[in-house]
Write a protein that holds these residues in place. Structure first.
Motif, short mmCIF file in Angstrom:
data_model
loop_
_atom_site.label_atom_id
_atom_site.label_comp_id
_atom_site.label_asym_id
_atom_site.label_seq_id
_atom_site.Cartn_x
_atom_site.Cartn_y
_atom_site.Cartn_z
N TYR A 101 -7.06 8.16 -3.99
CA TYR A 101 -8.13 7.66 -3.12
C TYR A 101 -8.10 6.14 -3.05
CZ TYR A 101 -10.00 12.40 -3.17
OH TYR A 101 -10.14 13.75 -3.01
N VAL A 102 -7.77 5.52 -4.18
CA VAL A 102 -7.62 4.06 -4.19
C VAL A 102 -6.48 3.67 -3.25
CG1 VAL A 102 -7.00 2.06 -5.59
CG2 VAL A 102 -8.55 3.80 -6.51
N ALA A 103 -5.37 4.41 -3.34
CA ALA A 103 -4.22 4.13 -2.48
C ALA A 103 -4.57 4.31 -1.01
CB ALA A 103 -3.06 5.05 -2.86
N ALA A 104 -5.35 5.34 -0.70
CA ALA A 104 -5.76 5.59 0.68
C ALA A 104 -6.63 4.45 1.21
CB ALA A 104 -6.51 6.92 0.78
N ALA A 105 -7.51 3.95 0.34
CA ALA A 105 -8.36 2.83 0.74
C ALA A 105 -7.54 1.58 0.99
CB ALA A 105 -9.41 2.56 -0.35
N ALA A 134 0.83 -1.21 0.00
CA ALA A 134 0.00 0.00 0.00
C ALA A 134 0.86 1.25 0.00
CB ALA A 134 -0.94 0.00 1.21
N ILE A 135 1.98 1.21 0.73
CA ILE A 135 2.89 2.36 0.77
C ILE A 135 3.48 2.62 -0.62
CG2 ILE A 135 5.11 3.18 1.65
CD1 ILE A 135 4.44 1.74 4.28
N ILE A 136 3.88 1.56 -1.29
CA ILE A 136 4.44 1.68 -2.64
C ILE A 136 3.41 2.27 -3.60
CG2 ILE A 136 5.30 0.39 -4.64
CD1 ILE A 136 6.57 -1.58 -2.64
N ILE A 137 2.18 1.76 -3.52
CA ILE A 137 1.10 2.26 -4.38
C ILE A 137 0.80 3.72 -4.07
CG2 ILE A 137 -1.36 2.04 -4.92
CD1 ILE A 137 -1.04 -0.99 -4.55
N VAL A 189 -12.03 2.52 7.49
CA VAL A 189 -11.93 1.71 6.28
C VAL A 189 -13.21 1.86 5.45
CG1 VAL A 189 -11.68 -0.62 5.35
CG2 VAL A 189 -10.39 0.06 7.39
N ILE A 190 -14.34 1.77 6.13
CA ILE A 190 -15.63 1.92 5.44
C ILE A 190 -15.72 3.29 4.78
CG2 ILE A 190 -18.13 2.11 5.79
CD1 ILE A 190 -17.80 0.03 8.04
N PHE A 191 -15.26 4.32 5.49
CA PHE A 191 -15.28 5.68 4.94
C PHE A 191 -14.47 5.77 3.66
CE2 PHE A 191 -13.39 9.90 4.52
CZ PHE A 191 -14.51 10.71 4.54
N GLN A 192 -13.27 5.19 3.67
CA GLN A 192 -12.41 5.21 2.48
C GLN A 192 -13.04 4.47 1.32
OE1 GLN A 192 -9.82 6.96 2.03
NE2 GLN A 192 -9.13 7.52 4.08
N LEU A 193 -13.71 3.37 1.60
CA LEU A 193 -14.35 2.59 0.53
C LEU A 193 -15.54 3.34 -0.06
CD1 LEU A 193 -14.23 -1.01 2.08
CD2 LEU A 193 -12.81 -0.08 0.23
N ILE A 194 -16.31 4.02 0.79
CA ILE A 194 -17.46 4.78 0.30
C ILE A 194 -16.99 5.99 -0.52
CG2 ILE A 194 -19.41 6.23 1.02
CD1 ILE A 194 -19.75 4.43 3.43
N THR A 195 -15.82 6.50 -0.18
CA THR A 195 -15.27 7.65 -0.90
C THR A 195 -15.00 7.33 -2.37
OG1 THR A 195 -14.29 8.65 1.07
CG2 THR A 195 -13.28 9.22 -1.04
N LEU A 196 -14.64 6.09 -2.67
CA LEU A 196 -14.27 5.73 -4.04
C LEU A 196 -15.39 6.00 -5.06
CD1 LEU A 196 -12.22 2.45 -3.46
CD2 LEU A 196 -11.38 4.79 -3.81
N ALA A 202 0.98 6.64 -6.73
CA ALA A 202 -0.22 7.44 -7.02
C ALA A 202 0.07 8.93 -6.85
CB ALA A 202 -1.36 7.01 -6.11
N GLN A 203 0.82 9.29 -5.80
CA GLN A 203 1.12 10.69 -5.57
C GLN A 203 2.03 11.24 -6.67
OE1 GLN A 203 -0.36 12.49 -3.01
NE2 GLN A 203 0.39 14.11 -4.35
N ASN A 204 3.00 10.45 -7.09
CA ASN A 204 3.87 10.87 -8.19
C ASN A 204 3.08 11.01 -9.49
OD1 ASN A 204 6.24 10.98 -6.70
ND2 ASN A 204 6.73 8.82 -7.04
N LYS A 205 2.12 10.11 -9.67
CA LYS A 205 1.29 10.13 -10.88
C LYS A 205 0.43 11.40 -10.94
CE LYS A 205 -2.13 7.27 -13.34
NZ LYS A 205 -1.36 7.09 -14.59
N VAL A 206 -0.18 11.75 -9.81
CA VAL A 206 -1.03 12.94 -9.80
C VAL A 206 -0.19 14.21 -9.94
CG1 VAL A 206 -1.11 13.32 -7.28
CG2 VAL A 206 -3.04 14.00 -8.70
#
Length: 225
Positions: free
Chosen positions: A204-208, A14-17, A158-165, A21-25
């Motif tokens: 957001y995917v990475a955060a989830a 998850a840390i790698i992703i 965790v639920i909050f992060q998933l709903i955010t997607l 993701a941050q570099n990508k954005v």
């Protein structure tokens, strides 16, 4: 601290992703924040057009002094844009401004995932902080009940992060559709805006993934003898 070290490997993917993701954005934003649109609309103008067409004339647009801090505030019904997006006449500014309008449209239509997310924000803010305290007290003092309660409370994050997607993906979909159909952006410009918003969505995917990994880690720690 050595007690927790072996479980850190659970977080590594998850840390790698998250870094990717941050570099990508950052890469997408830096590239398309330098490409001026053919129409030359500023982010503020794009947002105002979209809001007015959606019947959201009462929503004000303000400048917030924070790079990539753009957001829609449903409580005050205000769209806040960073200076670069507010005044920018670029593909990135148009895409980001349109995305935030997408959230305002979701709010107007009572989009279910957004309604659920907004309703649990106060609870999640408290439970996510308290969860760690209870978990570590439970571990240190050997109170299994507190450890379990900490894990349950952290599950709310965790639920909050998933709903955010779906909230974020839907806002981007709305934005890109309007930018294209209203001819605010053309052809390759739409593709550029898509890259910016897709890159932002990956954060957001990475955060989830990070929150899920952290939950798995807490469970792994609690199951130790």
């Amino acid at each position: 601290m050595f007690y927790f070290d072996s479980t850190m490997i659970i977080l590594l993917p998850a840390i790698i992703i998250a870094f990717w993701a941050q570099n990508k954005v950052n890469s997408a934003y830096n590239k398309y924040s330098k490409v001026r649109t053919m129409n030359g609309y500023t982010g503020q103008q794009v947002a105002r057009m979209m809001l007015d067409e959606a019947g959201l004339w009462d929503i004000q647009i303000e400048v917030i002094n924070s790079k990539l801090g753009d957001h829609y505030d449903p409580s005050s019904r205000v769209l806040r844009l960073s200076p670069e997006v507010y005044s920018g006449q670029t593909i990135a500014s148009a895409g980001i401004a349109a995305h935030e309008v997408g959230h305002a449209m979701q709010h107007k239509e009572a989009y279910k995932p957004l309604v659920v997310r907004n309703s649990i924000v106060p609870v999640v803010n408290i439970s996510s902080s308290v969860s760690w305290i209870l978990f570590f007290i439970g571990i240190l003092m050997g109170f299994k009940g507190l450890v379990t309660l900490g894990i349950v409370l952290f599950s709310g994050a965790v639920i909050f992060q998933l709903i955010t997607l779906p909230v974020e993906f839907n806002a981007s979909s709305r934005a890109l559709n309007i930018l294209k159909t209203r001819n605010i952006l053309y052809n390759d410009e739409v593709n550029g805006a898509t890259k910016v918003l897709d890159a932002a969505a990956m954060t957001y995917v990475a955060a989830a993934l990070m929150s899920i990994s952290q939950l798995i880690r807490l469970i792994a720690i609690s199951n130790r003898d």
